[in-house]
Design an enzyme around this catalytic site. Structure first.
Site, mmCIF file in Angstrom:
data_model
loop_
_atom_site.group_PDB
_atom_site.id
_atom_site.type_symbol
_atom_site.label_atom_id
_atom_site.label_comp_id
_atom_site.label_asym_id
_atom_site.label_seq_id
_atom_site.Cartn_x
_atom_site.Cartn_y
_atom_site.Cartn_z
ATOM 1 N N LYS A 151 35.663 12.462 -41.864
ATOM 2 C CA LYS A 151 35.014 13.626 -42.459
ATOM 3 C C LYS A 151 33.928 14.203 -41.539
ATOM 4 C CE LYS A 151 34.427 10.915 -46.002
ATOM 5 N NZ LYS A 151 35.459 9.874 -45.827
ATOM 6 N N ILE A 152 33.117 13.303 -40.953
ATOM 7 C CA ILE A 152 32.029 13.790 -40.093
ATOM 8 C C ILE A 152 32.586 14.281 -38.757
ATOM 9 C CG2 ILE A 152 29.891 13.131 -38.903
ATOM 10 C CD1 ILE A 152 29.412 11.127 -41.233
ATOM 11 N N ASP A 171 41.357 8.587 -32.473
ATOM 12 C CA ASP A 171 41.294 7.922 -33.773
ATOM 13 C C ASP A 171 42.585 7.124 -33.941
ATOM 14 O OD1 ASP A 171 41.351 7.298 -36.598
ATOM 15 O OD2 ASP A 171 39.912 8.917 -36.931
ATOM 16 N N CYS A 201 32.852 7.031 -35.633
ATOM 17 C CA CYS A 201 33.712 5.997 -36.234
ATOM 18 C C CYS A 201 32.817 4.950 -36.895
ATOM 19 C CB CYS A 201 34.598 5.365 -35.167
ATOM 20 S SG CYS A 201 33.685 4.568 -33.850
ATOM 21 N N PRO A 202 33.365 4.144 -37.802
ATOM 22 C CA PRO A 202 32.546 3.104 -38.437
ATOM 23 C C PRO A 202 32.273 1.946 -37.481
ATOM 24 C CG PRO A 202 34.798 3.039 -39.274
ATOM 25 C CD PRO A 202 34.741 4.183 -38.319
ATOM 26 N N THR A 228 25.406 9.257 -33.797
ATOM 27 C CA THR A 228 24.800 9.398 -35.134
ATOM 28 C C THR A 228 25.525 8.486 -36.109
ATOM 29 O OG1 THR A 228 26.303 11.232 -35.623
ATOM 30 C CG2 THR A 228 24.106 11.815 -34.825
ATOM 31 N N SER A 229 26.271 7.495 -35.583
ATOM 32 C CA SER A 229 27.113 6.693 -36.475
ATOM 33 C C SER A 229 26.463 5.349 -36.814
ATOM 34 C CB SER A 229 28.491 6.530 -35.857
ATOM 35 O OG SER A 229 29.416 6.215 -36.851
ATOM 36 N N ARG A 230 26.543 4.390 -35.916
ATOM 37 C CA ARG A 230 25.863 3.112 -36.118
ATOM 38 C C ARG A 230 25.446 2.586 -34.748
ATOM 39 N NH1 ARG A 230 25.188 4.437 -40.495
ATOM 40 N NH2 ARG A 230 25.870 3.513 -42.447
ATOM 41 N N GLU A 259 17.658 -1.311 -35.168
ATOM 42 C CA GLU A 259 16.798 -0.370 -35.890
ATOM 43 C C GLU A 259 16.178 -0.947 -37.154
ATOM 44 O OE1 GLU A 259 19.859 2.674 -36.765
ATOM 45 O OE2 GLU A 259 19.513 2.272 -38.895
ATOM 46 N N HIS A 291 17.332 7.597 -37.744
ATOM 47 C CA HIS A 291 18.364 7.541 -38.786
ATOM 48 C C HIS A 291 18.101 8.592 -39.874
ATOM 49 C CE1 HIS A 291 21.662 4.651 -40.247
ATOM 50 N NE2 HIS A 291 21.833 5.823 -40.829
HETATM 51 P P1 NAI Z 1 35.368 8.414 -42.346
HETATM 52 O O1 NAI Z 1 35.817 7.143 -42.964
HETATM 53 O O2 NAI Z 1 35.707 9.715 -43.013
HETATM 54 O O3 NAI Z 1 35.917 8.502 -40.843
HETATM 55 C C1 NAI Z 1 35.854 7.457 -39.929
HETATM 56 C C2 NAI Z 1 37.027 7.635 -38.976
HETATM 57 O O4 NAI Z 1 36.898 6.680 -37.927
HETATM 58 C C3 NAI Z 1 38.391 7.422 -39.644
HETATM 59 O O5 NAI Z 1 39.231 8.539 -39.401
HETATM 60 C C4 NAI Z 1 38.907 6.164 -38.974
HETATM 61 O O6 NAI Z 1 40.327 6.157 -38.812
HETATM 62 C C5 NAI Z 1 38.197 6.248 -37.625
HETATM 63 N N1 NAI Z 1 38.190 4.985 -36.906
HETATM 64 C C6 NAI Z 1 38.310 3.713 -37.391
HETATM 65 N N2 NAI Z 1 38.327 2.835 -36.381
HETATM 66 C C7 NAI Z 1 38.205 3.548 -35.234
HETATM 67 C C8 NAI Z 1 38.183 3.202 -33.852
HETATM 68 N N3 NAI Z 1 38.308 1.932 -33.462
HETATM 69 N N4 NAI Z 1 38.057 4.198 -32.961
HETATM 70 C C9 NAI Z 1 37.964 5.482 -33.354
HETATM 71 N N5 NAI Z 1 38.004 5.873 -34.642
HETATM 72 C C10 NAI Z 1 38.111 4.914 -35.571
HETATM 73 O O7 NAI Z 1 33.792 8.261 -42.161
HETATM 74 P P2 NAI Z 1 32.709 9.420 -41.967
HETATM 75 O O8 NAI Z 1 32.202 9.856 -43.290
HETATM 76 O O9 NAI Z 1 33.238 10.445 -41.033
HETATM 77 O O10 NAI Z 1 31.502 8.604 -41.290
HETATM 78 C C11 NAI Z 1 31.610 8.061 -39.986
HETATM 79 C C12 NAI Z 1 30.447 7.112 -39.744
HETATM 80 O O11 NAI Z 1 29.231 7.861 -39.711
HETATM 81 C C13 NAI Z 1 30.205 6.072 -40.850
HETATM 82 O O12 NAI Z 1 31.011 4.929 -40.649
HETATM 83 C C14 NAI Z 1 28.750 5.760 -40.716
HETATM 84 O O13 NAI Z 1 28.603 4.625 -39.885
HETATM 85 C C15 NAI Z 1 28.162 6.973 -40.005
HETATM 86 N N6 NAI Z 1 27.170 7.675 -40.834
HETATM 87 C C16 NAI Z 1 25.912 7.882 -40.309
HETATM 88 C C17 NAI Z 1 24.928 8.536 -41.043
HETATM 89 C C18 NAI Z 1 23.549 8.818 -40.502
HETATM 90 O O14 NAI Z 1 22.654 9.213 -41.259
HETATM 91 N N7 NAI Z 1 23.286 8.652 -39.209
HETATM 92 C C19 NAI Z 1 25.220 8.981 -42.424
HETATM 93 C C20 NAI Z 1 26.581 8.784 -42.846
HETATM 94 C C21 NAI Z 1 27.508 8.124 -42.067
#
Ligand code: NAI
Length: 328
Positions: A151-152, A171, A201-202, A228-230, A259, A291
């Site tokens: 989604k992001i 992905d 990615c997560p 901005t992920s982890r 962090e 964050h």
């Molecule tokens: P999402 O679940 O919609 O998308 C994650 C994508 O990563 C999926 O399409 C998945 O197939 C892909 N993925 C899984 N393993 C992978 C790999 N080895 N290599 C590449 N892609 C891979 O999650 P969303 O909502 O897009 O969020 C992504 C990440 O953003 C979250 O996991 C979270 O860690 C981080 N996040 C950070 C925030 C912040 O405030 N800084 C707030 C919200 C989320």
């Protein structure tokens, strides 16, 4: 029913109100092994990204009768899911609240790094209107590589397409929605061709230190790296070496692997103990935020709405919704 909200800030208290059927108690403390006894007598705990929800904490929660861990965030890498399942503790989260908030923050880091906004602002305040050192580049025509097309990642692709970038995505589970926004490529091609790499990615075992000395060596010299992920996606020491050598030209971080002891707290009176983080702060081509990518009004309202929905579903004994990682 009673909910213990850990790690509660003023904005959490503001948004997490009006929970019909649930009585909320807010604790400033992070949830961890020391603070877990505070959960005695509560039906559920509500936690955030930097709370510690490991096996030791879950065992304490279980002994005290807590049946639900309600994460008020999307990521749940800080929860020991297998232990929760074994102990019969349900776990829910907010799978999606505002992908725009995070994607827009990633874009803000790109623009700030490229156009040296902080440095320019500091100069103007000093009546220094010289331009040396402020040279940027056109985003138009550059290649933005997106790791994780969820989604992001999709929201970020739309923004970068709007700037006229060519967008690539890696992905392992590609979606049809992302296929129309960015060209799906191997991770090797993404590293080799991207002027900007943004991580969406997560954090999993497979993605821990995805950015390391080997993968950095495959990137374009002078690449802009945005996370901005982890924090755990990046080997910070390898990134520092790459900043020193010039392999990384720009680094934008909203997350950092260590962090938990820093972010979300005002530590301005203290002495920074983390030497790796301190080194990062010395680079002029690094911008770090604590964050805050999720932190918009819309996102907080949605987090509260979905958390309320999850709690109500749990109270009805129905944990089948998409917010539940471990059912009741
Ligand atoms: P999402 O679940 O919609 O998308 C994650 C994508 O990563 C999926 O399409 C998945 O197939 C892909 N993925 C899984 N393993 C992978 C790999 N080895 N290599 C590449 N892609 C891979 O999650 P969303 O909502 O897009 O969020 C992504 C990440 O953003 C979250 O996991 C979270 O860690 C981080 N996040 C950070 C925030 C912040 O405030 N800084 C707030 C919200 C989320």
């Amino acid at each position: 029913m009673r909910l213990a909200v850990f790690n509660a800030k003023g904005y959490d208290r503001l948004y997490l109100d009006h929970f019909a059927d649930w009585q909320l108690t807010f604790f400033d403390a992070h949830l961890n092994e020391q603070s877990a006894p505070l959960a005695a007598g509560f039906d559920a705990v509500c936690c955030f990204v930097n709370d510690v929800v490991n096996v030791a904490v879950l065992e304490q929660l279980s002994e005290r009768g807590v049946g639900l861990v309600a994460m008020r965030c999307a990521g749940f890498n800080n929860v020991d899911i297998a232990a929760a399942r074994r102990l019969g503790i349900a776990v829910c989260r907010v799978p999606e609240y505002s992908p725009y908030a995070v994607a827009e923050h990633a874009a803000a880091l790109v623009l700030d790094l490229n156009r040296h906004i902080r440095r320019a602002y500091a100069r103007v305040r000093e009546q220094d209107y010289s331009l040396d050192g402020l040279l940027g580049f056109d985003l138009h025509g550059k290649t933005a590589g997106i790791i994780g097309g969820g989604k992001i990642g999709q929201a970020f692709a739309r923004i970068m397409n709007g700037f006229g970038c060519r967008t690539l995505v890696y992905d392992p589970a590609p979606s049809a929605a992302m296929a129309v926004l960015a060209e799906a490529v191997s991770i090797e091609r993404l590293w080799a061709e991207s002027d900007i790499v943004s991580l969406h990615c997560p954090l999993l075992e497979a993605t821990h230190h995805l950015v390391n000395a080997d993968t950095l060596a495959q990137m374009k010299p002078g690449v802009m790296l945005i996370n901005t992920s982890r924090g755990g996606l990046i080997d910070t020491r390898a990134v520092i070496a790459a900043l020193k050598s010039g392999r990384i030209g720009y680094l934008g971080l909203d997350v950092y692997e260590e962090e938990a002891d820093l972010f979300f707290n005002d530590l301005s009176d203290g002495i920074l103990q983390d030497d790796v983080f301190a080194r990062l702060l010395t680079f002029p081509n690094v911008v770090i935020t604590g964050h805050q990518a999720f932190f918009t009004r819309e996102a907080l309202a949605e987090i509260a709405r979905v958390t309320r929905q999850n709690l109500q579903a749990y109270a009805r004994g129905d944990c089948s919704g998409s917010g539940f990682i471990v059912g009741c």
